[in-house]
Write a protein that holds these residues in place. Structure first.
Motif, PDB file in Angstrom:
ATOM      1  N   PRO A   1      39.342  44.949  23.858  1.00 43.19           N
ATOM      2  CA  PRO A   1      38.667  44.187  24.919  1.00 43.19           C
ATOM      3  C   PRO A   1      38.390  45.027  26.159  1.00 43.19           C
ATOM      4  N   GLN A   2      37.307  44.674  26.846  1.00 44.08           N
ATOM      5  CA  GLN A   2      36.984  45.231  28.142  1.00 44.08           C
ATOM      6  C   GLN A   2      37.182  44.160  29.206  1.00 44.08           C
ATOM      7  N   PRO A   3      37.388  44.538  30.449  1.00 43.42           N
ATOM      8  CA  PRO A   3      37.697  43.549  31.480  1.00 43.42           C
ATOM      9  C   PRO A   3      36.608  42.490  31.663  1.00 43.42           C
ATOM     10  N   TYR A   4      37.042  41.270  31.854  1.00 44.87           N
ATOM     11  CA  TYR A   4      36.128  40.153  32.150  1.00 44.87           C
ATOM     12  C   TYR A   4      35.303  40.463  33.393  1.00 44.87           C
TER      13      TYR A   4
ATOM     14  N   PRO B   1      41.865  54.900  37.347  1.00 49.91           N
ATOM     15  CA  PRO B   1      41.905  54.085  38.557  1.00 49.91           C
ATOM     16  C   PRO B   1      41.370  52.666  38.440  1.00 49.91           C
ATOM     17  N   CYS B   2      40.400  52.399  37.551  1.00 48.34           N
ATOM     18  CA  CYS B   2      39.888  51.026  37.437  1.00 48.34           C
ATOM     19  C   CYS B   2      39.852  50.488  36.008  1.00 48.34           C
ATOM     20  N   SER B   3      39.967  51.330  35.024  1.00 52.04           N
ATOM     21  CA  SER B   3      40.062  50.898  33.614  1.00 52.04           C
ATOM     22  C   SER B   3      38.906  50.005  33.181  1.00 52.04           C
TER      23      SER B   3
ATOM     24  N   GLY C   1      44.385  50.770  38.231  1.00 51.09           N
ATOM     25  CA  GLY C   1      44.074  49.350  38.156  1.00 51.09           C
ATOM     26  C   GLY C   1      43.643  48.972  36.749  1.00 51.09           C
ATOM     27  N   LEU C   2      43.862  47.726  36.385  1.00 53.35           N
ATOM     28  CA  LEU C   2      43.470  47.239  35.059  1.00 53.35           C
ATOM     29  C   LEU C   2      42.204  46.390  35.122  1.00 53.35           C
ATOM     30  N   HIS C   3      41.651  46.242  36.305  1.00 52.15           N
ATOM     31  CA  HIS C   3      40.461  45.438  36.568  1.00 52.15           C
ATOM     32  C   HIS C   3      40.590  44.010  36.013  1.00 52.15           C
TER      33      HIS C   3
END
Length: 269
Positions: free
Chosen positions: A148-151, A188-190, A216-218
């Protein structure tokens, strides 16, 4: 040994009220005698906080810009004025404007100052593919392994010559540090998604054991937070059950609370 010092972040520390905070991220990393800056935050706060910590930014050996968003590159002009070191960034930052449409403020410019990239082009080391930049140090781009990628990515766009499309985050780089004990990943932001990033870094470096993942995992504030945290924990348990996760910046407070709670409960962080 890898030493990581946070110079700029969203979250304050009650024990250190003198340090400045902002919506931005910057790290000072020491490894094998090298001094490395990853990102500059949104302003010159990283310089001011470094001074409070007794760190001299003018002495860094090189800098890395993880991607083209202003909360990571907004202090670039201050970095350029204070140092003569090379600055690594993806070729896919150049010529692009980046926007956010999250919230009720419409389409907002969140991109890097392209004028600086042009004016100081001799300062930049442009990365077009995964590469080693020093023994034990690699820069790795995004690759989709089906995780998965961040929402929150859905609110972010890229503009090239007036054409706006969803951001594919081809401009995002992750710093891999190979130690005797395993791999440290700085993301840093994933935006590429935790599982995809870990898999890409393992594939390029050839190192399976991930010791620590910093960045960060965003996981932004939304109705998806609980589901995103559950998904992250599931991926982490399957890929890197023993890895330490150091997160902040674009990981919202509720996500950090849930991750800390579950990690403690299941002893996976």
């Amino acid at each position: 040994m890898v030493k990581i010092t946070v110079l700029s972040d969203n979250y304050s520390n009650a024990q250190c009220p003198e340090f400045l905070t902002e919506h931005g991220y910057s790290l000072y990393i020491e490894f094998q005698g090298l001094k490395i800056l990853v990102d500059t935050g949104a302003s010159d706060n990283f310089l001011k906080n470094a001074e409070l910590l007794g760190l001299n930014i003018s002495e860094i050996d090189f800098a890395v810009l993880s991607h083209g968003h202003r909360d990571h590159t907004g202090g670039l002009k201050h970095l350029i004025s204070q140092t003569h070191c090379p600055i690594y960034l993806s070729e896919n930052v150049f010529g692009k404007k980046f926007h956010s449409c999250r919230g009720d403020k419409g389409l907002r410019n969140i991109g890097t100052d392209l004028g600086l990239l042009e004016k100081y082009s001799n300062r930049f080391r442009v990365v077009s593919e995964n590469c080693w930049i020093n023994p034990g140090l690699a820069l790795v781009g995004n690759k989709n392994f089906g995780f998965p990628q961040p929402y929150g990515n859905k609110f972010l766009t890229a503009e090239v010559e007036g054409e706006i499309s969803p951001d594919d985050f081809s401009h995002e780089l992750h710093l891999c540090i190979v130690t005797e004990d395993g791999l440290e990943i700085i993301s840093p932001c994933s935006h590429g998604g935790f599982g995809n990033i870990v898999s890409a870094c393992r594939e390029f470096t050839g190192v399976e054991n991930v010791l620590r993942y910093t960045g960060g995992l965003h996981i932004v504030e939304s109705e998806q937070v609980a589901a995103e945290v559950a998904s992250f924990l599931e991926v982490k348990s399957s890929l890197t059950p023993s890895a330490i996760i150091n997160t902040s910046h674009c990981t919202c407070p509720e996500a950090m609370r849930l991750i800390a709670e579950k990690c403690k409960q299941h002893s996976i962080c």
